[in-house]
Design a protein around this motif. Structure first.
Motif, PDB file in Angstrom:
ATOM      1  N   THR A   1       0.855  -1.175   0.000  1.00  0.00           N
ATOM      2  CA  THR A   1       0.000   0.000   0.000  1.00  0.00           C
ATOM      3  C   THR A   1       0.898   1.233   0.000  1.00  0.00           C
ATOM      4  N   ALA A   2       0.314   2.383  -0.306  1.00  0.00           N
ATOM      5  CA  ALA A   2       1.078   3.628  -0.271  1.00  0.00           C
ATOM      6  C   ALA A   2       0.111   4.779  -0.056  1.00  0.00           C
ATOM      7  N   MET A   3       0.584   5.848   0.591  1.00  0.00           N
ATOM      8  CA  MET A   3      -0.217   7.059   0.743  1.00  0.00           C
ATOM      9  C   MET A   3       0.659   8.265   0.481  1.00  0.00           C
ATOM     10  N   SER A   4       0.094   9.233  -0.221  1.00  0.00           N
ATOM     11  CA  SER A   4       0.828  10.449  -0.542  1.00  0.00           C
ATOM     12  C   SER A   4       1.131  11.235   0.722  1.00  0.00           C
ATOM     13  N   SER A   5       2.300  11.831   0.774  1.00  0.00           N
ATOM     14  CA  SER A   5       2.665  12.676   1.918  1.00  0.00           C
ATOM     15  C   SER A   5       2.083  14.074   1.793  1.00  0.00           C
TER      16      SER A   5
ATOM     17  N   PHE B   1       4.373   7.019  -3.853  1.00  0.00           N
ATOM     18  CA  PHE B   1       3.953   8.308  -4.388  1.00  0.00           C
ATOM     19  C   PHE B   1       5.144   9.270  -4.402  1.00  0.00           C
ATOM     20  N   SER B   2       5.086  10.224  -5.307  1.00  0.00           N
ATOM     21  CA  SER B   2       6.063  11.312  -5.278  1.00  0.00           C
ATOM     22  C   SER B   2       5.679  12.296  -4.182  1.00  0.00           C
ATOM     23  N   SER B   3       6.565  13.235  -3.876  1.00  0.00           N
ATOM     24  CA  SER B   3       6.339  14.139  -2.748  1.00  0.00           C
ATOM     25  C   SER B   3       5.116  15.020  -2.929  1.00  0.00           C
TER      26      SER B   3
ATOM     27  N   CYS C   1      -4.029  14.248  -1.409  1.00  0.00           N
ATOM     28  CA  CYS C   1      -3.951  13.218  -0.374  1.00  0.00           C
ATOM     29  C   CYS C   1      -4.643  11.960  -0.888  1.00  0.00           C
ATOM     30  N   TYR C   2      -3.846  11.049  -1.470  1.00  0.00           N
ATOM     31  CA  TYR C   2      -4.399   9.841  -2.073  1.00  0.00           C
ATOM     32  C   TYR C   2      -3.764   8.605  -1.459  1.00  0.00           C
ATOM     33  N   LEU C   3      -4.562   7.548  -1.443  1.00  0.00           N
ATOM     34  CA  LEU C   3      -4.139   6.245  -0.958  1.00  0.00           C
ATOM     35  C   LEU C   3      -4.182   5.279  -2.132  1.00  0.00           C
ATOM     36  N   ALA C   4      -3.189   4.413  -2.238  1.00  0.00           N
ATOM     37  CA  ALA C   4      -3.155   3.404  -3.305  1.00  0.00           C
ATOM     38  C   ALA C   4      -3.052   2.023  -2.683  1.00  0.00           C
ATOM     39  N   TYR C   5      -3.821   1.089  -3.229  1.00  0.00           N
ATOM     40  CA  TYR C   5      -3.811  -0.275  -2.705  1.00  0.00           C
ATOM     41  C   TYR C   5      -4.282  -1.233  -3.788  1.00  0.00           C
ATOM     42  N   PRO C   6      -3.926  -2.515  -3.695  1.00  0.00           N
ATOM     43  CA  PRO C   6      -4.392  -3.485  -4.684  1.00  0.00           C
ATOM     44  C   PRO C   6      -5.914  -3.538  -4.697  1.00  0.00           C
ATOM     45  N   THR C   7      -6.483  -3.433  -5.879  1.00  0.00           N
ATOM     46  CA  THR C   7      -7.938  -3.430  -6.008  1.00  0.00           C
ATOM     47  C   THR C   7      -8.534  -4.725  -5.483  1.00  0.00           C
ATOM     48  N   TYR C   8      -9.609  -4.581  -4.749  1.00  0.00           N
ATOM     49  CA  TYR C   8     -10.291  -5.742  -4.191  1.00  0.00           C
ATOM     50  C   TYR C   8     -10.832  -6.609  -5.320  1.00  0.00           C
TER      51      TYR C   8
ATOM     52  N   LEU D   1      -5.851  -9.238 -10.731  1.00  0.00           N
ATOM     53  CA  LEU D   1      -4.538  -9.070 -10.130  1.00  0.00           C
ATOM     54  C   LEU D   1      -3.735  -8.056 -10.937  1.00  0.00           C
ATOM     55  N   GLY D   2      -3.023  -7.196 -10.234  1.00  0.00           N
ATOM     56  CA  GLY D   2      -2.256  -6.165 -10.911  1.00  0.00           C
ATOM     57  C   GLY D   2      -2.975  -4.841 -11.008  1.00  0.00           C
ATOM     58  N   ASP D   3      -4.274  -4.797 -10.671  1.00  0.00           N
ATOM     59  CA  ASP D   3      -5.012  -3.537 -10.640  1.00  0.00           C
ATOM     60  C   ASP D   3      -4.732  -2.806  -9.333  1.00  0.00           C
ATOM     61  N   ILE D   4      -4.731  -1.479  -9.398  1.00  0.00           N
ATOM     62  CA  ILE D   4      -4.514  -0.634  -8.231  1.00  0.00           C
ATOM     63  C   ILE D   4      -5.661   0.364  -8.134  1.00  0.00           C
ATOM     64  N   THR D   5      -6.210   0.533  -6.944  1.00  0.00           N
ATOM     65  CA  THR D   5      -7.240   1.540  -6.710  1.00  0.00           C
ATOM     66  C   THR D   5      -6.604   2.790  -6.119  1.00  0.00           C
ATOM     67  N   LEU D   6      -6.915   3.946  -6.709  1.00  0.00           N
ATOM     68  CA  LEU D   6      -6.539   5.237  -6.138  1.00  0.00           C
ATOM     69  C   LEU D   6      -7.738   5.766  -5.356  1.00  0.00           C
ATOM     70  N   PHE D   7      -7.516   6.058  -4.089  1.00  0.00           N
ATOM     71  CA  PHE D   7      -8.582   6.458  -3.176  1.00  0.00           C
ATOM     72  C   PHE D   7      -8.303   7.866  -2.679  1.00  0.00           C
ATOM     73  N   ASP D   8      -9.281   8.763  -2.803  1.00  0.00           N
ATOM     74  CA  ASP D   8      -9.150  10.129  -2.308  1.00  0.00           C
ATOM     75  C   ASP D   8      -9.337  10.103  -0.792  1.00  0.00           C
TER      76      ASP D   8
END
Length: 460
Positions: A137-141, A218-220, A146-153, A189-196
């Protein structure tokens, strides 16, 4: 970086790489990176996860489970200035990752993500995930993007990507829980969800890879998201929040497990560490627009061109090495629309980018023909993935080659922290590498610091 077999259990840079935090079997330590020096140490129990909030006095801690008071099911927010725990959060299962910025705190469990308002620690949203023990998972700093990324369910029994979801939207209850994190029957598999993480809703599903995602960052500014799959040969960069494919880089020919991705603070470089001894640094070259300097407008222009000729909406047949990401905002394409998104596309292009797997997988063999029809930026990024600008080779004597590592930047220096508790500092000749100077692509090891020494002093 999580390590399970050594004294060093965890290591992470803060959001601007100015500090490094480590968790050990006895406690945690915080170091300043440049100049290097230890600023804080505590030895009151094993710490399995530690994350900083920039250079503030707030840090998030999760225990290693070796003492009852340091449970992996409990998150603590510690004020280092007051040396006191200001908030303690019990959780239903073990914490596998923690992300935080000045607005949000994301706690990643094995099958869900809990999103909190960092100002008052109120639970805002819960996202259901597939079993995710590798904390991908990853979240923008950034507080603005301010977005969160995670493998799509991927719903049980789905994941083939062959059927389109009629509703095309994530179901969200009034309690603020997403029953699937934005996934649908067409998720794979391989899909990513971007979450606000500010508005609390999913915005885009990115078809990043054919294989499961192994690393994200994420980038800065939050404008870019880098991804790598379990195969580890290609690294891709997408625009945020639209998920448009922007760059594609080749790490190597043979598969390797990717451990860490990190953007330079100025977003011009991307570092990738893996289970090999080589850390690759790629250049995010942006074409100039109207003779001006490269920047966000140029990236947006490239993104638009790539999205217009998106090839990956075609399904089946592509290997991870051949596919490039597409994105969708939870709505299937109109009936009769080709993979290009243009119903009136020429027959020749339709034969190349239609839904037939054979046509898609033969893109490489038709490279010369399609160059006349597709933008140069697309041809270069998809058919000619860029190689690294510079690389850093860990010393052969490093005992942790093949184990987890984490990377960061400071100006023209590259930081590589390895599982044996060593921070390697490399000097990069970026100007020479861009100019094609001989041997400038090989970074020079200038310092090593032992992170487990009591003094926290520099090594050789």
């Amino acid at each position: 970086m999580k390590v399970h077999t050594r004294e060093l259990l965890f290591a992470s840079f803060n959001q601007d790489y100015s500090c490094l935090a480590t968790g050990t079997r006895t406690g945690f330590r915080i170091f300043n990176c440049d100049p290097f020096g230890r600023s804080l140490a505590r030895n009151d129990g094993g710490i399995g996860i530690i994350e900083m909030l920039f250079c503030t006095s707030l840090i998030a801690l999760v225990g290693a489970g070796e003492q009852p008071t340091h449970s992996p099911r409990r998150l603590q927010i510690l004020n280092t200035k007051k040396q006191s725990v200001i908030y303690e959060l019990p959780l239903p299962s073990a914490v596998v990752a923690v992300h935080l910025n000045r607005r949000r705190l994301a706690v990643v469990l094995e099958s869900s993500i809990r999103l909190y308002d960092i100002a008052n620690m109120n639970l805002l949203y819960t996202i259901e995930l597939n079993y995710n023990p590798n904390m991908v998972t990853a979240m923008s700093s950034s507080s603005d993007l301010c977005y969160l990324a995670y493998p799509t369910y991927v719903p049980p029994g789905a994941g083939t990507g062959s059927a389109a979801d009629a509703s095309g939207a994530a179901s969200t209850s009034a309690s603020g829980t997403s029953g699937g994190g934005g996934g649908s029957s067409s998720s794979k598999l391989g899909d990513i969800t971007l979450f606000d993480a500010t508005a609390l809703h999913p915005v885009t599903i990115v078809s990043a890879h054919k294989a499961p995602v192994a690393a994200m960052a994420f980038s800065s500014s939050g404008r870019y998201l880098a991804t790598a799959s379990a195969k580890g040969t290609l690294v891709r960069v997408f625009g945020v929040p639209d998920g448009a494919p922007l760059f594609q880089f080749r790490r190597g020919t043979y598969p390797a497990r990717i451990f860490s991705l990190a953007f330079h603070p100025d977003e011009s470089l991307l570092a990738v560490s893996s289970a090999t001894e080589t850390v690759h640094v790629f250049h995010l070259a942006r074409p100039a627009v109207g003779g001006g300097s490269a920047g966000a407008g140029a990236a947006a222009s490239t993104s638009s061109a790539l999205t217009q000729y998106d090839l990956v909406t075609a399904s089946g047949g592509m290997s991870d090495a051949d596919s490039f990401g597409s994105s969708s905002a939870y709505s299937p394409p109109p009936p009769g629309t080709s993979a290009m998104g243009a119903a009136d596309a020429s027959p020749f292009l339709s034969s190349l980018v239609g839904t037939a797997a054979g046509a898609v997988s033969s893109l490489w063999s038709k490279r010369a023909a399609i160059q006349a029809y597709l933008p140069e930026a697309f041809v270069k990024s998809v058919l000619d993935p860029a190689r690294d600008l510079v690389r850093a080779r860990l010393p052969a004597a490093t005992a942790a080659i093949g184990e987890r590592s984490v990377v960061g930047f400071a100006g023209h220096h590259l930081f590589v922290v390895t599982a044996d508790g060593t921070m390697h500092v490399f000097a990069m000749d970026l100007e020479g590498a861009l100019a094609g100077k001989q041997d400038a692509d090989e970074s020079v090891l200038v310092r090593q610091h032992r992170l487990l020494d009591d003094a926290g002093a520099a090594g050789s």
